[in-house]
Structures are given as structure tokens and as C-alpha cells.
Design a protein around this motif. Structure first.
Motif, PDB file in Angstrom:
ATOM      1  N   VAL A 175       0.853  -1.372   0.074  1.00 33.98           N
ATOM      2  CA  VAL A 175      -0.132   0.012   0.053  1.00 33.98           C
ATOM      3  C   VAL A 175       0.862   1.281   0.056  1.00 33.98           C
ATOM      4  CG1 VAL A 175      -1.545   1.286   1.223  1.00 33.98           C
ATOM      5  CG2 VAL A 175      -1.917  -1.213   1.248  1.00 33.98           C
ATOM      6  N   LEU A 176       0.600   1.997  -0.820  1.00 34.19           N
ATOM      7  CA  LEU A 176       1.490   3.504  -0.933  1.00 34.19           C
ATOM      8  C   LEU A 176       0.917   4.436   0.125  1.00 34.19           C
ATOM      9  CD1 LEU A 176       1.457   4.026  -4.858  1.00 34.19           C
ATOM     10  CD2 LEU A 176       2.878   2.926  -3.274  1.00 34.19           C
ATOM     11  N   ILE A 177       1.803   5.150   0.615  1.00 30.92           N
ATOM     12  CA  ILE A 177       1.770   6.227   1.537  1.00 30.92           C
ATOM     13  C   ILE A 177       2.066   7.787   1.128  1.00 30.92           C
ATOM     14  CG2 ILE A 177       1.825   4.497   3.464  1.00 30.92           C
ATOM     15  CD1 ILE A 177       4.764   5.614   4.008  1.00 30.92           C
ATOM     16  N   SER A 184       2.772  12.204   4.890  1.00 26.57           N
ATOM     17  CA  SER A 184       2.645  12.242   6.227  1.00 26.57           C
ATOM     18  C   SER A 184       2.739  10.609   6.763  1.00 26.57           C
ATOM     19  CB  SER A 184       1.231  12.860   6.651  1.00 26.57           C
ATOM     20  OG  SER A 184       1.009  14.084   6.280  1.00 26.57           O
ATOM     21  N   GLY A 185       2.931   9.723   6.122  1.00 24.53           N
ATOM     22  CA  GLY A 185       2.936   8.348   6.283  1.00 24.53           C
ATOM     23  C   GLY A 185       1.506   7.600   6.447  1.00 24.53           C
ATOM     24  N   ASN A 186       0.433   8.239   5.758  1.00 27.10           N
ATOM     25  CA  ASN A 186      -0.887   7.755   5.800  1.00 27.10           C
ATOM     26  C   ASN A 186      -1.070   6.969   4.431  1.00 27.10           C
ATOM     27  OD1 ASN A 186      -1.705   8.777   8.437  1.00 27.10           O
ATOM     28  ND2 ASN A 186      -1.740  11.034   7.210  1.00 27.10           N
ATOM     29  N   PRO A 187      -1.909   5.771   4.362  1.00 32.21           N
ATOM     30  CA  PRO A 187      -2.043   5.160   3.321  1.00 32.21           C
ATOM     31  C   PRO A 187      -3.019   5.982   2.138  1.00 32.21           C
ATOM     32  CG  PRO A 187      -3.216   4.212   5.243  1.00 32.21           C
ATOM     33  CD  PRO A 187      -2.483   5.256   5.584  1.00 32.21           C
ATOM     34  N   ILE A 188      -2.536   6.069   0.923  1.00 32.74           N
ATOM     35  CA  ILE A 188      -3.141   6.627  -0.019  1.00 32.74           C
ATOM     36  C   ILE A 188      -4.337   5.648  -0.676  1.00 32.74           C
ATOM     37  CG2 ILE A 188      -3.081   7.538  -2.573  1.00 32.74           C
ATOM     38  CD1 ILE A 188      -0.048   7.978  -1.707  1.00 32.74           C
ATOM     39  N   HIS A 189      -5.590   6.291  -0.598  1.00 35.44           N
ATOM     40  CA  HIS A 189      -6.644   5.371  -0.955  1.00 35.44           C
ATOM     41  C   HIS A 189      -7.640   6.261  -1.451  1.00 35.44           C
ATOM     42  CE1 HIS A 189      -7.725   7.040   2.958  1.00 35.44           C
ATOM     43  NE2 HIS A 189      -9.071   6.998   2.812  1.00 35.44           N
ATOM     44  N   GLY A 204       1.641  -0.372  -4.733  1.00 30.37           N
ATOM     45  CA  GLY A 204       2.779  -0.047  -5.568  1.00 30.37           C
ATOM     46  C   GLY A 204       3.487  -1.628  -5.506  1.00 30.37           C
ATOM     47  N   LYS A 205       4.399  -1.806  -6.556  1.00 29.53           N
ATOM     48  CA  LYS A 205       5.150  -3.093  -6.691  1.00 29.53           C
ATOM     49  C   LYS A 205       6.127  -3.276  -5.738  1.00 29.53           C
ATOM     50  CE  LYS A 205       4.291  -3.514 -11.571  1.00 29.53           C
ATOM     51  NZ  LYS A 205       4.948  -3.311 -12.756  1.00 29.53           N
ATOM     52  N   LEU A 206       6.324  -4.429  -5.099  1.00 35.56           N
ATOM     53  CA  LEU A 206       7.491  -4.763  -4.152  1.00 35.56           C
ATOM     54  C   LEU A 206       8.759  -5.230  -4.990  1.00 35.56           C
ATOM     55  CD1 LEU A 206       6.029  -6.593  -1.192  1.00 35.56           C
ATOM     56  CD2 LEU A 206       6.866  -4.232  -1.124  1.00 35.56           C
TER      57      LEU A 206
END
Length: 93
Positions: free
Chosen positions: A6-8, A11-16, A28-30
Motif C-alpha cells: 500500500v502506497l503512503i 505524512s505516512g498515511n495510506p493513499i486510498h 505499488g510493486k515490491l
């Protein structure tokens, strides 16, 4: 086993995004897809099918080992099912 995260935001919050009451997280890909095609641990890769296809000729090449080959195929299928279950569970966390 994971191939995405999950992309952040800054501010370190998940983008949704919201779809009704459901949250859809941006991912995002690992690691690269070409690596994923070689990893048994990824349930969506062709590796699982390719590995099973490797076992097919053994049934005719060494018929005296048919029982062992079938046991091995069943154990392999069980592992793949567990991988799918873990992937599904991880996707719903």
C-alpha cells in the motif's frame, strides 16, 4: 510472498479512494514482474502451473513411481492453495 504494498503519502498515511463505503488502497510493486515469474510464493504467477507441468512427463517416464508422483503433486497443490489463502487473507487486512 507479497508482490505489492500500500502506497503512503508524505505524512505516512495510506493513499486510498472511497467507492461507496469501501476503501480502495493505492498499491505499488515490491519487486519486478520478471522476478515474480520465478517465485513459487506468488499465487498469481505462472510458476505454480509451470512447476506442475514439469511433473506431468514423469508419470510416463517413470511409471513405477506413479504413487510418489501423485503424492508429490497433491502436496504441491496443497501448498499452492495455502499460498492463495494467505494472499487472500493478506489482501483483506
Amino acid at each position: 510472498m507479497r508482490h505489492e504494498k500500500v502506497l503512503i503519502d508524505g505524512s505516512g498515511n495510506p493513499i486510498h479512494n472511497a467507492l461507496g463505503e469501501m476503501l480502495i488502497f493505492d498499491r505499488g510493486k515490491l519487486y519486478d514482474v520478471k522476478d515474480r515469474n520465478k517465485r513459487l510464493g506468488c499465487p498469481h504467477s505462472g510458476v505454480n502451473l509451470n512447476f506442475e507441468l514439469i511433473l506431468e512427463p514423469l508419470e510416463t517416464d517413470v511409471p513405477q513411481c506413479m504413487t510418489q508422483i501423485l503424492e508429490y503433486k497433491n502436496k504441491f497443490k496443497t501448498v499452492v492453495i495455502k499460498i492463495y489463502a494467505l494472499d487472500y487473507k493478506g489482501g483483506n487486512l
